[in-house]
Design a protein around this motif. Structure first.
Motif, PDB file in Angstrom:
ATOM      1  N   PRO A 222       0.551  -1.296   0.072  1.00  0.00           N
ATOM      2  CA  PRO A 222       0.160   0.280   0.237  1.00  0.00           C
ATOM      3  C   PRO A 222       0.983   0.733   0.252  1.00  0.00           C
ATOM      4  N   VAL A 223       0.514   1.733  -0.480  1.00  0.00           N
ATOM      5  CA  VAL A 223       1.061   3.679  -0.739  1.00  0.00           C
ATOM      6  C   VAL A 223       0.041   4.542  -0.506  1.00  0.00           C
ATOM      7  N   GLY A 224       1.400   5.766   0.025  1.00  0.00           N
ATOM      8  CA  GLY A 224       0.432   7.160  -0.114  1.00  0.00           C
ATOM      9  C   GLY A 224       1.478   8.115  -1.618  1.00  0.00           C
ATOM     10  N   MET A 225       0.159   8.539  -2.464  1.00  0.00           N
ATOM     11  CA  MET A 225       1.318   9.617  -3.374  1.00  0.00           C
ATOM     12  C   MET A 225       1.066  11.016  -2.897  1.00  0.00           C
ATOM     13  N   LEU A 226       1.855  11.577  -3.226  1.00  0.00           N
ATOM     14  CA  LEU A 226       1.585  13.619  -3.164  1.00  0.00           C
ATOM     15  C   LEU A 226       1.857  14.052  -4.614  1.00  0.00           C
ATOM     16  N   GLY A 227       1.317  14.131  -5.788  1.00  0.00           N
ATOM     17  CA  GLY A 227       2.323  14.621  -6.835  1.00  0.00           C
ATOM     18  C   GLY A 227       1.964  16.500  -6.128  1.00  0.00           C
ATOM     19  N   ILE A 228       3.188  17.100  -6.430  1.00  0.00           N
ATOM     20  CA  ILE A 228       3.147  18.008  -6.609  1.00  0.00           C
ATOM     21  C   ILE A 228       4.033  19.592  -6.919  1.00  0.00           C
ATOM     22  N   GLU A 229       3.192  20.234  -7.686  1.00  0.00           N
ATOM     23  CA  GLU A 229       4.130  21.337  -8.137  1.00  0.00           C
ATOM     24  C   GLU A 229       4.286  22.834  -7.796  1.00  0.00           C
ATOM     25  N   PRO A 230       5.285  22.976  -7.200  1.00  0.00           N
ATOM     26  CA  PRO A 230       5.656  24.513  -6.387  1.00  0.00           C
ATOM     27  C   PRO A 230       5.394  25.213  -7.352  1.00  0.00           C
ATOM     28  N   SER A 231       5.534  25.237  -8.148  1.00  0.00           N
ATOM     29  CA  SER A 231       6.019  26.487  -9.373  1.00  0.00           C
ATOM     30  C   SER A 231       4.877  27.043  -9.479  1.00  0.00           C
ATOM     31  N   ARG A 232       3.655  25.951  -9.923  1.00  0.00           N
ATOM     32  CA  ARG A 232       2.343  26.623  -9.679  1.00  0.00           C
ATOM     33  C   ARG A 232       1.092  26.336  -8.207  1.00  0.00           C
ATOM     34  N   HIS A 233       1.599  25.972  -7.126  1.00  0.00           N
ATOM     35  CA  HIS A 233       0.728  26.110  -5.672  1.00  0.00           C
ATOM     36  C   HIS A 233       0.268  24.827  -6.265  1.00  0.00           C
ATOM     37  N   ARG A 234       0.398  23.714  -6.559  1.00  0.00           N
ATOM     38  CA  ARG A 234      -0.770  22.841  -6.923  1.00  0.00           C
ATOM     39  C   ARG A 234       0.106  21.102  -6.295  1.00  0.00           C
ATOM     40  N   ARG A 235      -0.728  20.768  -6.214  1.00  0.00           N
ATOM     41  CA  ARG A 235      -0.890  19.812  -5.335  1.00  0.00           C
ATOM     42  C   ARG A 235      -2.014  18.185  -5.795  1.00  0.00           C
ATOM     43  N   MET A 236      -2.061  17.351  -5.432  1.00  0.00           N
ATOM     44  CA  MET A 236      -3.024  16.080  -5.410  1.00  0.00           C
ATOM     45  C   MET A 236      -2.782  14.754  -4.934  1.00  0.00           C
ATOM     46  N   ARG A 237      -3.619  14.313  -4.262  1.00  0.00           N
ATOM     47  CA  ARG A 237      -3.081  12.578  -3.520  1.00  0.00           C
ATOM     48  C   ARG A 237      -3.884  11.827  -3.805  1.00  0.00           C
ATOM     49  N   MET A 238      -3.023  10.793  -4.294  1.00  0.00           N
ATOM     50  CA  MET A 238      -3.246   9.603  -4.476  1.00  0.00           C
ATOM     51  C   MET A 238      -2.725   8.014  -3.692  1.00  0.00           C
ATOM     52  N   ASN A 239      -3.681   7.850  -3.562  1.00  0.00           N
ATOM     53  CA  ASN A 239      -3.633   6.701  -2.443  1.00  0.00           C
ATOM     54  C   ASN A 239      -3.742   5.519  -3.256  1.00  0.00           C
ATOM     55  N   GLY A 240      -2.948   4.084  -3.092  1.00  0.00           N
ATOM     56  CA  GLY A 240      -4.094   2.572  -3.038  1.00  0.00           C
ATOM     57  C   GLY A 240      -2.626   1.920  -3.283  1.00  0.00           C
ATOM     58  N   HIS A 241      -2.401   1.437  -4.502  1.00  0.00           N
ATOM     59  CA  HIS A 241      -1.835  -0.201  -4.216  1.00  0.00           C
ATOM     60  C   HIS A 241      -0.301  -0.327  -5.248  1.00  0.00           C
ATOM     61  N   ALA A 242       0.680  -0.422  -4.479  1.00  0.00           N
ATOM     62  CA  ALA A 242       1.802  -0.688  -5.824  1.00  0.00           C
ATOM     63  C   ALA A 242       2.362  -2.062  -5.729  1.00  0.00           C
ATOM     64  N   VAL A 243       2.540  -2.155  -7.229  1.00  0.00           N
ATOM     65  CA  VAL A 243       3.282  -3.435  -7.711  1.00  0.00           C
ATOM     66  C   VAL A 243       4.501  -2.748  -8.350  1.00  0.00           C
ATOM     67  N   PRO A 244       5.522  -4.023  -8.369  1.00  0.00           N
ATOM     68  CA  PRO A 244       7.205  -3.533  -9.039  1.00  0.00           C
ATOM     69  C   PRO A 244       6.564  -4.204 -10.437  1.00  0.00           C
ATOM     70  N   THR A 245       7.649  -2.893 -11.376  1.00  0.00           N
ATOM     71  CA  THR A 245       7.729  -3.402 -12.345  1.00  0.00           C
ATOM     72  C   THR A 245       8.979  -3.217 -13.122  1.00  0.00           C
ATOM     73  N   ARG A 246       9.327  -4.126 -14.082  1.00  0.00           N
ATOM     74  CA  ARG A 246      10.357  -3.899 -14.662  1.00  0.00           C
ATOM     75  C   ARG A 246      11.858  -2.873 -14.278  1.00  0.00           C
ATOM     76  N   HIS A 247      10.445  -1.116 -14.875  1.00  0.00           N
ATOM     77  CA  HIS A 247      11.168  -0.001 -14.370  1.00  0.00           C
ATOM     78  C   HIS A 247      10.493   0.634 -13.586  1.00  0.00           C
ATOM     79  N   GLY A 248       9.871   0.533 -13.015  1.00  0.00           N
ATOM     80  CA  GLY A 248       9.201   1.292 -11.771  1.00  0.00           C
ATOM     81  C   GLY A 248       8.205   0.230 -11.053  1.00  0.00           C
ATOM     82  N   LEU A 249       7.150   1.592 -10.351  1.00  0.00           N
ATOM     83  CA  LEU A 249       5.701   0.524  -9.970  1.00  0.00           C
ATOM     84  C   LEU A 249       4.779   1.012 -10.910  1.00  0.00           C
TER      85      LEU A 249
END
Length: 303
Positions: free
Chosen positions: A104-131
């Motif tokens: 299980p993972v919690g994620m936050l996408g954030i863009e400081p230059s434009r004062h934007r952020r978005m939260r994404m919570n879910g379940h991660a599985v590994p892949t060849r290059h990442g998640l």
């Protein structure tokens, strides 16, 4: 386009308890801003980002927060419910081993230059290059307390060897005392993870001792996801970036909310305080290849 589905059970027992204590009373229906699917505008947002905050528990149950980075496009929505990230924590990162398996993972996408952020919570599985992350919750957050910064890509330095300890060094105490931003990971009683942002003017985090921090909880979105998690599960993880060098300071331990109004009244803007007890510290020099400009403080920051 079909309207995205709304998350069915928005608030758990801890969040509802904190909302009541804070004097808020939500109805039985969830807020429409929290969804189980990614809106089109959010898909475009993800494609533009060079960084995502990720929180999860390690094999011992300790909660950590970290940063994953890549050229814009390294993070993308494959469909309405899944996100692919072409990055995983490096060998010295506290979540490196854990994210070689589903988690299980919690994620936050954030863009400081434009004062934007978005939260994404879910379940991660590994892949060849990442998640590959299947999402349970997707929602935007208010732009308060985000310091404006512009990034540049600088892969000239390799990450340093992790420096581990059970308490903050003098250098690390000064690092935190001068910070205007950190990220915090928590989880609910069932282990569902969440990642969030905290910001303020330098000095808003008080270093009480080499193993204890304290910071104000300012007016936010009134959802109380972080404090609600701490109500039922006190374990938490922090990551404090050095925006100029790419170094990361990872902390894990436990946190509690101080509801004493007299204590909050001593700190400008504080609605309440959060006390964090450190059990483990990991510092990694040049952990990420992003370098950021001198910040423009958020006008929401209490003076």
């Amino acid at each position: 386009m079909k309207e995205a589905a709304v998350a069915a059970d928005l608030y758990h027992e801890g969040e509802r308890a904190v909302q009541r204590r804070a004097g808020l009373h939500h109805g039985g229906s969830p807020a429409p801003a929290v969804r189980t699917e990614i809106p089109e505008v959010a898909r475009r947002f993800l494609l533009q980002q060079p960084m995502v905050v990720l929180g999860a528990a390690d094999a011992d149950g300790r909660i950590w927060a970290t940063l994953l980075t890549g050229r814009p496009g390294f993070m993308r929505a494959e469909d309405a419910r899944t996100v692919t990230i072409d990055a995983r924590p490096g060998p010295g990162d506290p979540l490196h081993d854990r994210l070689t398996a589903p988690a299980p993972v919690g994620m936050l996408g954030i863009e400081p230059s434009r004062h934007r952020r978005m939260r994404m919570n879910g379940h991660a599985v590994p892949t060849r290059h990442g998640l590959h992350v299947t999402l349970d919750q997707v929602y935007s957050n208010c732009p308060k307390y985000i310091q404006k910064r512009e990034y540049r890509w600088d892969p000239s330095e390799s990450p340093g060897r992790p420096q581990r300890s059970r308490a903050l060094t003098g250098h690390q105490q000064r690092w935190i005392a001068g910070a205007d931003t950190f990220f915090i990971a928590t989880s609910d009683r069932d282990g569902n993870a969440d990642a969030s942002h905290r910001g303020g003017n330098p000095g808003f985090v008080e270093v009480v001792s080499p193993t204890e921090l304290r910071w104000p909880d300012y007016v936010g979105n009134a959802m109380f996801n972080t404090l609600g998690n701490l109500e039922v599960q006190p374990r938490a993880g922090l990551v404090v970036p050095d925006w100029h060098t790419g170094a990361l300071l990872h902390l894990t331990g436990t946190a509690r909310t101080d509801w004493d109004p007299a204590h909050a009244a001593e700190v400008p803007g504080a609605q309440r305080l959060v006390e964090f007890t450190i059990t483990d510290v990991i510092e990694i020099a040049a952990a990420v290849p992003l370098r950021w400009s001198t910040p423009v403080p958020s006008h929401f920051n209490p003076q």
